[in-house]
Write a protein that holds these residues in place. Structure first.
Motif, PDB file in Angstrom:
ATOM      1  N   LEU A  27     -34.485 -16.036  61.233  1.00 39.44           N
ATOM      2  CA  LEU A  27     -34.656 -14.922  60.075  1.00 39.44           C
ATOM      3  C   LEU A  27     -34.496 -13.550  60.816  1.00 39.44           C
ATOM      4  O   LEU A  27     -33.657 -12.820  60.838  1.00 39.44           O
ATOM      5  CB  LEU A  27     -35.761 -14.982  59.230  1.00 39.44           C
ATOM      6  N   PHE A  28     -35.526 -13.355  61.904  1.00 40.52           N
ATOM      7  CA  PHE A  28     -35.597 -12.159  62.490  1.00 40.52           C
ATOM      8  C   PHE A  28     -34.795 -11.962  63.648  1.00 40.52           C
ATOM      9  O   PHE A  28     -34.677 -11.042  64.323  1.00 40.52           O
ATOM     10  CB  PHE A  28     -37.005 -11.891  62.609  1.00 40.52           C
ATOM     11  N   ALA A  29     -34.528 -13.184  64.121  1.00 35.58           N
ATOM     12  CA  ALA A  29     -33.263 -13.234  65.192  1.00 35.58           C
ATOM     13  C   ALA A  29     -31.991 -12.732  65.014  1.00 35.58           C
ATOM     14  O   ALA A  29     -31.421 -12.084  65.816  1.00 35.58           O
ATOM     15  CB  ALA A  29     -33.159 -14.658  65.718  1.00 35.58           C
ATOM     16  N   PHE A  30     -31.705 -12.852  63.629  1.00 36.87           N
ATOM     17  CA  PHE A  30     -30.471 -11.984  63.232  1.00 36.87           C
ATOM     18  C   PHE A  30     -30.850 -10.876  62.454  1.00 36.87           C
ATOM     19  O   PHE A  30     -29.798 -10.216  61.662  1.00 36.87           O
ATOM     20  CB  PHE A  30     -29.847 -13.050  62.064  1.00 36.87           C
ATOM     21  N   ASN A  31     -32.083 -10.224  62.301  1.00 37.85           N
ATOM     22  CA  ASN A  31     -32.433  -8.932  61.612  1.00 37.85           C
ATOM     23  C   ASN A  31     -32.098  -7.888  62.520  1.00 37.85           C
ATOM     24  O   ASN A  31     -32.438  -7.697  63.549  1.00 37.85           O
ATOM     25  CB  ASN A  31     -33.792  -9.055  61.266  1.00 37.85           C
ATOM     26  N   ASP A  32     -31.513  -6.752  61.852  1.00 36.00           N
ATOM     27  CA  ASP A  32     -31.067  -5.594  62.595  1.00 36.00           C
ATOM     28  C   ASP A  32     -32.351  -4.608  62.637  1.00 36.00           C
ATOM     29  O   ASP A  32     -31.933  -3.335  62.293  1.00 36.00           O
ATOM     30  CB  ASP A  32     -29.945  -4.983  61.791  1.00 36.00           C
ATOM     31  N   SER A  33     -33.289  -4.926  63.298  1.00 38.59           N
ATOM     32  CA  SER A  33     -34.367  -3.889  63.589  1.00 38.59           C
ATOM     33  C   SER A  33     -35.319  -4.511  64.729  1.00 38.59           C
ATOM     34  O   SER A  33     -35.570  -5.674  64.958  1.00 38.59           O
ATOM     35  CB  SER A  33     -35.259  -4.001  62.163  1.00 38.59           C
ATOM     36  N   ARG A  34     -35.854  -3.382  65.526  1.00 42.61           N
ATOM     37  CA  ARG A  34     -36.924  -4.058  66.284  1.00 42.61           C
ATOM     38  C   ARG A  34     -38.168  -4.460  65.967  1.00 42.61           C
ATOM     39  O   ARG A  34     -38.889  -4.881  66.735  1.00 42.61           O
ATOM     40  CB  ARG A  34     -37.204  -2.711  67.265  1.00 42.61           C
ATOM     41  N   PRO A 229     -37.367  -9.360  69.442  1.00 46.80           N
ATOM     42  CA  PRO A 229     -36.083 -10.069  68.834  1.00 46.80           C
ATOM     43  C   PRO A 229     -35.175 -10.818  69.897  1.00 46.80           C
ATOM     44  O   PRO A 229     -34.817 -12.043  69.222  1.00 46.80           O
ATOM     45  CB  PRO A 229     -35.472  -8.773  68.380  1.00 46.80           C
ATOM     46  N   ALA A 230     -35.129 -10.314  71.062  1.00 46.01           N
ATOM     47  CA  ALA A 230     -34.295 -11.258  71.741  1.00 46.01           C
ATOM     48  C   ALA A 230     -34.829 -12.544  71.993  1.00 46.01           C
ATOM     49  O   ALA A 230     -34.303 -13.599  72.190  1.00 46.01           O
ATOM     50  CB  ALA A 230     -34.057 -10.425  73.251  1.00 46.01           C
ATOM     51  N   MET A 231     -36.176 -12.618  72.199  1.00 44.75           N
ATOM     52  CA  MET A 231     -37.084 -13.719  72.499  1.00 44.75           C
ATOM     53  C   MET A 231     -36.883 -14.881  71.393  1.00 44.75           C
ATOM     54  O   MET A 231     -36.937 -15.974  71.395  1.00 44.75           O
ATOM     55  CB  MET A 231     -38.494 -13.426  72.876  1.00 44.75           C
ATOM     56  N   LEU A 232     -36.783 -14.038  69.851  1.00 42.38           N
ATOM     57  CA  LEU A 232     -36.787 -14.778  68.792  1.00 42.38           C
ATOM     58  C   LEU A 232     -35.287 -15.454  68.649  1.00 42.38           C
ATOM     59  O   LEU A 232     -35.261 -16.646  68.409  1.00 42.38           O
ATOM     60  CB  LEU A 232     -37.009 -13.983  67.580  1.00 42.38           C
ATOM     61  N   ALA A 233     -34.441 -14.825  69.281  1.00 44.05           N
ATOM     62  CA  ALA A 233     -33.044 -15.429  69.372  1.00 44.05           C
ATOM     63  C   ALA A 233     -32.924 -16.449  70.304  1.00 44.05           C
ATOM     64  O   ALA A 233     -32.604 -17.625  69.972  1.00 44.05           O
ATOM     65  CB  ALA A 233     -31.955 -14.350  69.656  1.00 44.05           C
ATOM     66  N   LEU A 234     -33.653 -16.598  71.471  1.00 43.31           N
ATOM     67  CA  LEU A 234     -33.774 -17.572  72.145  1.00 43.31           C
ATOM     68  C   LEU A 234     -34.634 -18.784  71.687  1.00 43.31           C
ATOM     69  O   LEU A 234     -34.141 -19.900  71.786  1.00 43.31           O
ATOM     70  CB  LEU A 234     -34.586 -17.143  73.602  1.00 43.31           C
ATOM     71  N   GLY A 235     -35.727 -18.544  71.010  1.00 41.78           N
ATOM     72  CA  GLY A 235     -36.649 -19.364  70.330  1.00 41.78           C
ATOM     73  C   GLY A 235     -35.550 -20.201  69.348  1.00 41.78           C
ATOM     74  O   GLY A 235     -35.780 -21.306  69.290  1.00 41.78           O
ATOM     75  N   THR A 236     -34.932 -19.417  68.657  1.00 38.61           N
ATOM     76  CA  THR A 236     -33.834 -20.123  67.521  1.00 38.61           C
ATOM     77  C   THR A 236     -33.108 -21.048  68.295  1.00 38.61           C
ATOM     78  O   THR A 236     -33.008 -22.416  67.720  1.00 38.61           O
ATOM     79  CB  THR A 236     -33.030 -19.168  67.160  1.00 38.61           C
ATOM     80  N   ILE A 237     -32.380 -20.847  69.300  1.00 37.47           N
ATOM     81  CA  ILE A 237     -31.823 -21.896  70.044  1.00 37.47           C
ATOM     82  C   ILE A 237     -32.418 -23.088  70.637  1.00 37.47           C
ATOM     83  O   ILE A 237     -32.062 -24.050  70.336  1.00 37.47           O
ATOM     84  CB  ILE A 237     -30.916 -21.122  71.229  1.00 37.47           C
ATOM     85  N   LEU A 238     -33.636 -22.738  71.187  1.00 39.56           N
ATOM     86  CA  LEU A 238     -34.575 -23.871  71.624  1.00 39.56           C
ATOM     87  C   LEU A 238     -34.866 -24.688  70.618  1.00 39.56           C
ATOM     88  O   LEU A 238     -35.015 -25.904  70.572  1.00 39.56           O
ATOM     89  CB  LEU A 238     -35.849 -23.216  72.534  1.00 39.56           C
ATOM     90  N   VAL A 239     -35.383 -24.181  69.522  1.00 38.01           N
ATOM     91  CA  VAL A 239     -35.711 -24.999  68.058  1.00 38.01           C
ATOM     92  C   VAL A 239     -34.618 -26.063  67.883  1.00 38.01           C
ATOM     93  O   VAL A 239     -34.698 -27.155  67.804  1.00 38.01           O
ATOM     94  CB  VAL A 239     -35.978 -24.329  66.991  1.00 38.01           C
ATOM     95  N   GLY A 240     -33.288 -25.448  67.943  1.00 35.82           N
ATOM     96  CA  GLY A 240     -32.038 -26.096  67.615  1.00 35.82           C
ATOM     97  C   GLY A 240     -31.727 -27.421  68.586  1.00 35.82           C
ATOM     98  O   GLY A 240     -31.555 -28.620  68.265  1.00 35.82           O
ATOM     99  N   VAL A 241     -31.953 -26.983  69.833  1.00 34.44           N
ATOM    100  CA  VAL A 241     -31.868 -28.022  71.173  1.00 34.44           C
ATOM    101  C   VAL A 241     -32.868 -29.082  70.903  1.00 34.44           C
ATOM    102  O   VAL A 241     -32.554 -30.105  71.095  1.00 34.44           O
ATOM    103  CB  VAL A 241     -32.007 -27.290  72.200  1.00 34.44           C
ATOM    104  N   SER A 242     -34.276 -28.679  70.731  1.00 37.25           N
ATOM    105  CA  SER A 242     -35.198 -29.677  70.388  1.00 37.25           C
ATOM    106  C   SER A 242     -34.835 -30.407  69.606  1.00 37.25           C
ATOM    107  O   SER A 242     -35.112 -31.793  69.672  1.00 37.25           O
ATOM    108  CB  SER A 242     -36.755 -28.966  70.278  1.00 37.25           C
ATOM    109  N   ILE A 243     -34.878 -30.119  68.283  1.00 40.79           N
ATOM    110  CA  ILE A 243     -34.278 -30.937  67.115  1.00 40.79           C
ATOM    111  C   ILE A 243     -33.079 -32.026  67.548  1.00 40.79           C
ATOM    112  O   ILE A 243     -33.360 -33.130  67.271  1.00 40.79           O
ATOM    113  CB  ILE A 243     -34.025 -30.423  65.815  1.00 40.79           C
TER     114      ILE A 243
END
Lengths: 269, 365
Positions: A27-34, A229-243
């Motif tokens: 959610l926050f990985a795609f949010n337009d705010s720091r 926020p950039a780390m949240l974006a990375l985390g999003t990818i990692l969650v996807g890859v883990s699943i």
């Protein structure tokens, strides 16, 4: 309200508590705010782009891939030996030995990380990605043994004898009969060890030298609010890859059971 | 029958598992082309003995010879034997064809020849056209046939069968028994069957070795085993046998004078006597259920006659089993009578005449 629905509410609250933070990640990985706070201000893929341009991140990713890949291969290889020995041979002290192999499963990682660090420093081995791999093999091997033992256990001993009876030797029997039949277990073990190693932080943080893996790198970046926020974006990818990896692992485990016609005795998923 | 050469020879074979003495001096020969059975209760060592032929078990002392060659130090994968396993051991990740052709992998014959050999083997066991099927999708009976084809395609000198029919239901088992006999006659290979099912052994075998506690108790053809068991133990294990206490009066010139409860005095030949010392607790005479006959109205005994009271009736359709207490005895004896059209089944408590003959008795002492 009856008793059953009370328990149902409890179950739902529990699951929300467990998974809501993970849902907040994309959610926050795609949010337009720091600032990581509601309300959301707008949609952006800019954090993914920022992440993409981070050279340090790629170095950390490369380190992580080396660590996780090596860990998966070493832990699974050791797991094959242990599983084979535990299911086929009996020798004095077997159960005690297996208990020691499985112990890191319940031992606090902090203890393992500290004691390994002390020993490594004492011997004088410099910290590097190889020391992390060493630690990760230690914590991943029990998982590999658990998965592979169930794969070897479902193997009928007379299959080996039959191959031997039909003219094969020990090596060709292993290659033609045992390996194909436990292959789903091996793939499953590789993937699970890879995932565990990729996510692992404590050992990676304690035993890492100047080459930080992904988990330690992400932790470090959280000191800079602008990088979050950039780390949240990375985390999003990692969650996807883990699943994805765990799903593939489970798929192979079940296919292995179906192929040998064995009963499902429960896996990790 | 023309004399056959020896195929398997056990010379005083002993096997220990730690302190446990699993095989206690097995000495026996199995002839080429014979259908031979190892029969006994579980734990008697019959499977262990079979596995010493295959080479899966070493022996502690003695020798196992196959076709005149000592098998000491010869590993299982080069012995001229093939095995059908109790679990069939069909490779689940291969097709039926690949399973049957597995043993031909190193054979120098061409691909076409191999394919033809596989097709022939499948046809022989009645699985023509099943070649492309996945092995794990087969039924129990079909797996059994694949296992047979896989072993026979290598034309072994000896085929070893480890309780191959125990996992099948009764109908299927009886059908496979007949097929195994037919197959054995067709290929002429020595078959050695391990079974705990005495009926199966009697139906299928040329000769049977009855084993108890690591020893062969009796080795004989089915008829001898059934009619002249050499000990009470063998008699009890094979079919049903009734026992009555007896007393040996005198013994001379191949004749034994015996006084048996319910039967009275009689003379038996020494051939009717089981080996001496088999049962120390006292002599017994034994007889099979079908050797005594209930005499219905008007029938007369050809030999001797006694009286008894029907204590139990078990009706089987084609047969009726009667438990009859013979006069002068304490325990009812089991008798079997074939049911004949128009003849009634006797009621409980009926007094009836019974025909018997000393020739049908076996003396245990």
């Amino acid at each position: 309200m009856n008793k059953g629905s009370g328990l149902r509410v409890y179950a739902i609250v529990y699951l929300v508590f467990l998974y809501a933070p993970i849902i907040l990640l994309p959610l926050f990985a795609f949010n337009d705010s720091r600032v990581i706070a509601f309300p959301l201000t707008g949609f952006t893929t800019g954090w993914f782009a920022a992440m993409w341009e981070d050279e340090q991140l790629f170095r950390a990713l490369r380190n992580s891939l080396i660590i996780s890949g090596s860990t998966a291969i070493f832990a699974t290889t050791l797991g094959i030996f242990a599983a084979r020995a535990s299911t086929r041979y009996s020798f004095p002290g077997k159960s005690g030995l297996l208990g020691l192999i499985m112990l890191p499963l319940v031992l606090p990682e902090m203890i393992m990380a500290m004691s390994l660090l002390v020993v490594l420093l004492w011997i004088g081995i410099p910290l590097s990605i190889w020391t992390i791999i060493l630690g990760h093999i230690l914590i991943c091997t029990p998982f590999a043994v658990a998965i592979l033992s169930s794969a070897f256990q479902s193997l009928d001993k007379s299959l080996e004898e039959a191959a031997y009876d039909l003219g094969e030797n020990a090596v060709s029997t292993f290659r033609l009969i045992i390996l194909p039949l436990v292959m789903p277990g091996i793939v499953s073990s590789l993937l699970i060890c890879f995932t565990i190693s990729l996510d692992e932080f404590i050992i990676a943080y304690f035993l890492g030298g100047s080459d930080t893996p992904l988990s330690a790198y992400i932790y470090g970046q959280f000191r800079f609010p602008a990088r979050v926020p950039a780390m949240l974006a990375l985390g999003t990818i990692l969650v996807g890859v883990s699943i994805l990896l765990l799903s593939i692992a489970e798929y192979f485990r079940r296919r292995g059971l179906a192929r040998t016609g064995a009963k499902d005795t429960g896996g990790f998923l | 029958m023309n004399p056959r050469p020896d195929m398997i020879e056990f010379q005083d074979v002993h096997k220990y598992y730690g302190d446990y003495h699993a095989l206690r001096g097995i000495t026996a020969t199995i002839k080429a082309g014979e259908f031979f059975s190892l029969l006994g209760p579980s734990g008697c060592g019959k499977t262990t003995l079979l596995r010493t032929i295959a080479g899966f078990e070493g022996i502690s002392s003695g020798a196992v010879m196959i076709d005149g060659k000592n098998m000491a130090g010869v590993p299982a994968n080069v012995r001229p034997t093939n095995m059908v396993f109790q679990s069939y051991a069909i490779f689940p990740h291969l097709t039926v064809e690949q399973n049957v052709g597995f043993g031909l992998r190193k054979d120098p014959m061409s691909k076409d020849q191999k394919a033809r050999a596989v097709a022939e083997a499948l046809e022989m066991v009645g699985l023509k056209g099943y070649g492309a099927r996945a092995a794990h999708a087969l039924s129990g009976g079909q797996r059994q046939r694949v296992a047979l084809a896989r072993a026979l395609i290598l034309k072994p000198k000896v085929l070893l069968l480890d309780e191959p029919l125990s996992a099948l239901d009764k109908k299927m088992r009886e059908q496979m028994q007949v097929e195994l006999i037919r197959l054995q006659r067709q290929v002429g290979i020595t078959f050695i069957l391990v079974t705990h099912d005495q009926e199966e052994a009697l139906v299928m075998s040329d000769r049977i070795a009855v084993m108890f506690e690591g020893e062969i108790a009796q080795l004989a053809d089915p008829e001898t085993l059934y009619r002249r068991p050499n000990s009470k133990k063998v008699a009890d294990f094979i079919g049903t046998m009734n026992f009555l206490p007896a007393r040996i009066v005198s013994e001379a010139g191949g004749m034994v004078e015996v006084e048996a409860q319910g039967f009275g005095a009689m003379t038996l030949t020494t051939e009717q006597c089981a080996a001496a010392g088999a049962d120390k607790a006292g002599a017994m005479v034994g007889f099979r259920p079908e050797t005594l006959t209930i005499l219905f109205d008007g029938q007369t005994a050809t030999d001797r006659e006694t009286m008894g009271t029907v204590a139990e009736v078990v009706y089987y359709g084609d047969m009726t089993y009667y438990d009859v207490k013979l006069d002068g005895t304490e325990v009812p004896m089991r008798l079997s009578m074939r049911n004949v059209f128009g003849r009634p089944v006797l009621d409980l408590g009926t007094r009836t005449r019974i025909a018997w003959s000393p020739g049908a008795l076996v003396l245990f002492r």
